[in-house]
Design a protein around this motif. Structure first.
Motif, PDB file in Angstrom:
ATOM      1  N   ALA A 206       0.841  -1.186   0.000  1.00 55.10           N
ATOM      2  CA  ALA A 206       0.000   0.000   0.000  1.00 55.10           C
ATOM      3  C   ALA A 206       0.876   1.234   0.000  1.00 55.10           C
ATOM      4  CB  ALA A 206      -0.896  -0.006   1.229  1.00 55.10           C
ATOM      5  N   ALA A 207       0.291   2.380  -0.315  1.00 54.35           N
ATOM      6  CA  ALA A 207       1.018   3.634  -0.256  1.00 54.35           C
ATOM      7  C   ALA A 207       1.494   3.868   1.175  1.00 54.35           C
ATOM      8  CB  ALA A 207       0.113   4.779  -0.697  1.00 54.35           C
ATOM      9  N   VAL A 208       2.583   4.643   1.319  1.00 54.93           N
ATOM     10  CA  VAL A 208       3.192   4.801   2.632  1.00 54.93           C
ATOM     11  C   VAL A 208       2.238   5.440   3.623  1.00 54.93           C
ATOM     12  CG1 VAL A 208       5.545   4.876   1.782  1.00 54.93           C
ATOM     13  CG2 VAL A 208       4.209   6.970   1.834  1.00 54.93           C
ATOM     14  N   GLY A 209       1.299   6.228   3.186  1.00 50.73           N
ATOM     15  CA  GLY A 209       0.377   6.887   4.101  1.00 50.73           C
ATOM     16  C   GLY A 209      -0.805   6.024   4.483  1.00 50.73           C
ATOM     17  N   GLY A 210      -0.879   4.802   3.949  1.00 53.86           N
ATOM     18  CA  GLY A 210      -1.985   3.913   4.280  1.00 53.86           C
ATOM     19  C   GLY A 210      -3.064   3.925   3.210  1.00 53.86           C
ATOM     20  N   THR A 211      -3.832   2.845   3.152  1.00 59.16           N
ATOM     21  CA  THR A 211      -4.899   2.707   2.166  1.00 59.16           C
ATOM     22  C   THR A 211      -6.183   2.282   2.862  1.00 59.16           C
ATOM     23  OG1 THR A 211      -3.339   2.063   0.434  1.00 59.16           O
ATOM     24  CG2 THR A 211      -5.644   1.521   0.081  1.00 59.16           C
ATOM     25  N   LEU A 231      -6.900  13.196   1.633  1.00 58.90           N
ATOM     26  CA  LEU A 231      -5.796  12.245   1.742  1.00 58.90           C
ATOM     27  C   LEU A 231      -4.543  12.941   2.252  1.00 58.90           C
ATOM     28  CD1 LEU A 231      -6.136  10.235  -1.594  1.00 58.90           C
ATOM     29  CD2 LEU A 231      -6.573   9.365   0.710  1.00 58.90           C
ATOM     30  N   PRO A 232      -3.900  12.417   3.285  1.00 60.20           N
ATOM     31  CA  PRO A 232      -2.600  12.936   3.684  1.00 60.20           C
ATOM     32  C   PRO A 232      -1.539  12.497   2.670  1.00 60.20           C
ATOM     33  CG  PRO A 232      -3.191  11.044   5.027  1.00 60.20           C
ATOM     34  CD  PRO A 232      -4.390  11.361   4.184  1.00 60.20           C
ATOM     35  N   PRO A 233      -0.342  13.069   2.731  1.00 59.45           N
ATOM     36  CA  PRO A 233       0.712  12.683   1.791  1.00 59.45           C
ATOM     37  C   PRO A 233       0.994  11.179   1.816  1.00 59.45           C
ATOM     38  CG  PRO A 233       1.349  14.642   3.014  1.00 59.45           C
ATOM     39  CD  PRO A 233       0.093  14.137   3.652  1.00 59.45           C
ATOM     40  N   GLY A 234       1.085  10.580   0.630  1.00 58.19           N
ATOM     41  CA  GLY A 234       1.410   9.165   0.518  1.00 58.19           C
ATOM     42  C   GLY A 234       0.265   8.216   0.737  1.00 58.19           C
ATOM     43  N   GLY A 259      -0.205  16.244  -6.679  1.00 61.84           N
ATOM     44  CA  GLY A 259       0.125  14.839  -6.513  1.00 61.84           C
ATOM     45  C   GLY A 259      -1.029  13.881  -6.641  1.00 61.84           C
ATOM     46  N   LEU A 260      -2.244  14.368  -6.939  1.00 57.53           N
ATOM     47  CA  LEU A 260      -3.406  13.485  -7.027  1.00 57.53           C
ATOM     48  C   LEU A 260      -3.420  12.705  -8.333  1.00 57.53           C
ATOM     49  CD1 LEU A 260      -6.397  15.534  -5.548  1.00 57.53           C
ATOM     50  CD2 LEU A 260      -5.461  13.399  -4.660  1.00 57.53           C
ATOM     51  N   ASN A 298      -2.626  10.119  -3.306  1.00 60.17           N
ATOM     52  CA  ASN A 298      -1.967  11.421  -3.107  1.00 60.17           C
ATOM     53  C   ASN A 298      -0.464  11.189  -3.029  1.00 60.17           C
ATOM     54  OD1 ASN A 298      -1.143  13.993  -2.489  1.00 60.17           O
ATOM     55  ND2 ASN A 298      -1.946  13.992  -0.412  1.00 60.17           N
ATOM     56  N   ARG A 299       0.244  11.457  -4.115  1.00 56.41           N
ATOM     57  CA  ARG A 299       1.687  11.287  -4.153  1.00 56.41           C
ATOM     58  C   ARG A 299       2.416  12.604  -3.860  1.00 56.41           C
ATOM     59  NH1 ARG A 299       2.181   6.182  -6.058  1.00 56.41           N
ATOM     60  NH2 ARG A 299       0.728   5.424  -7.653  1.00 56.41           N
ATOM     61  N   GLY A 300       1.665  13.629  -3.477  1.00 51.02           N
ATOM     62  CA  GLY A 300       2.270  14.921  -3.174  1.00 51.02           C
ATOM     63  C   GLY A 300       2.777  14.997  -1.742  1.00 51.02           C
TER      64      GLY A 300
END
Length: 313
Positions: A206-211, A231-234, A259-260, A298-300
């Motif tokens: 999953a993305a680092v910020g959680g899914t 969404l928070p970053p990541g 980053g979306l 959110n990759r920003g």
């Protein structure tokens, strides 16, 4: 592909192909005012068409039939529309569009010229626009299986590039021992070095910020829904929609933050759409029945708010 359009609507189909291949397009429509145009890479409605479906000429042996050897590699656009008078009257057209691309693709070539098919530098580096990971695939295709996800900044050994699906793909290998080998989209590669960079992450992570995951329900009688989120970053959020083979899925993401992006998975978890920017809407016909997953990412570097709109018809 089968669909319908009304009045001034225009339906666009994007087809990646290579110079020297042969493309054939035919349109069967129940309204004599229905036609299609074909546009070369970099052009679209409003520009000069490569071929016009309402006129017989080069590459158009008959009305609404295109056949020709393609002059350049890239993404061709097919525009289906109603002729002016019928469009003004708001007429409806049901149609089927048949598209085929045949002919051998180019060979993998080697050399020392950067940013071309003729080789490139000895090493590439992953450089995605939003700093997110890049999928390393088993073949030179957006539909090929994902081997691993490469972190931004990863250095890779260049094993040669080629055109496929109207895009430059490069066969690369990670610098780890043992490493991974596969194909990466050349759009996201710059000249790199032989210095190992961040290790790749498994494609299933999953993305680092959680899914988070949420099932989407439409109101009674409705064919769509609109939802909002933050969404928070990541981080990413997955929306699950039940749909059937042959139905059309529409997805639109609007929000703040560069980053979306979003991606869509088939019920068997293969990619239906990979890493699409929020600026681009999706509409396509499904080929599997079951739960489809739309993942907004959110990759920003900042928290991003967004609205996502779904439609199934």
């Amino acid at each position: 592909m089968s669909d319908s359009l009304t009045g001034r609507e225009t339906v666009l189909y994007m087809v990646g192909a290579e110079a020297g291949q042969t493309m054939t397009v035919s349109l069967t429509v129940n309204n004599t005012a229905g036609y299609f145009n074909v546009y070369a890479p970099g052009a679209g409605p409003g520009d000069a068409a490569l071929a016009v479906g309402s006129l017989i000429g080069p590459m158009m042996p008959d009305l609404n039939r295109f056949e020709g050897i393609l002059p350049t590699s890239g993404t061709y656009t097919i525009s289906v529309y109603l002729y002016r008078a019928a469009a003004r009257r708001g007429e409806v057209a049901d149609y089927t569009l048949d598209v085929a691309v045949t002919g051998a693709t180019g060979e993998v070539v080697q050399g020392d010229f950067a940013d071309g098919l003729a080789g490139g530098p000895d090493f590439y580096q992953v450089a995605t626009s939003a700093g997110g990971p890049l999928n390393l695939r088993a073949g030179p295709s957006q539909g090929a299986a994902v081997v691993i996800a490469l972190a931004n900044g990863t250095n890779l050994r260049n094993l040669g590039c080629r055109m496929a699906e109207g895009r430059r793909w490069c066969r690369v290998a990670t610098l780890a021992d043992p490493g991974d080998e596969g194909w990466a989209a050349g759009d996201f590669l710059i000249e790199g070095s032989g210095t190992p960079a961040p290790a790749p992450t498994p494609a299933s992570d999953a993305a680092v910020g959680g899914t988070d995951e949420q099932r989407v329900h439409f109101d009674p009688g409705a064919s769509g829904a609109e939802l909002t989120g933050t969404l928070p970053p990541g981080a990413s959020h997955r929306y699950v929609l039940g749909a059937k083979d042959g139905q059309f899925l529409t997805v639109r993401v609007a929000g703040q933050g560069p980053g979306l992006s979003y991606q869509i998975f088939n019920p068997d978890r293969s990619f239906l759409l990979d890493q699409m920017s929020r600026e681009q809407d999706y509409r396509g016909q499904l080929w599997q029945s079951g739960d489809h997953v739309v993942e907004v990412i959110n990759r920003g570097n900042d928290t991003a708010s967004y609205t996502v709109t779904f439609g199934i018809e």
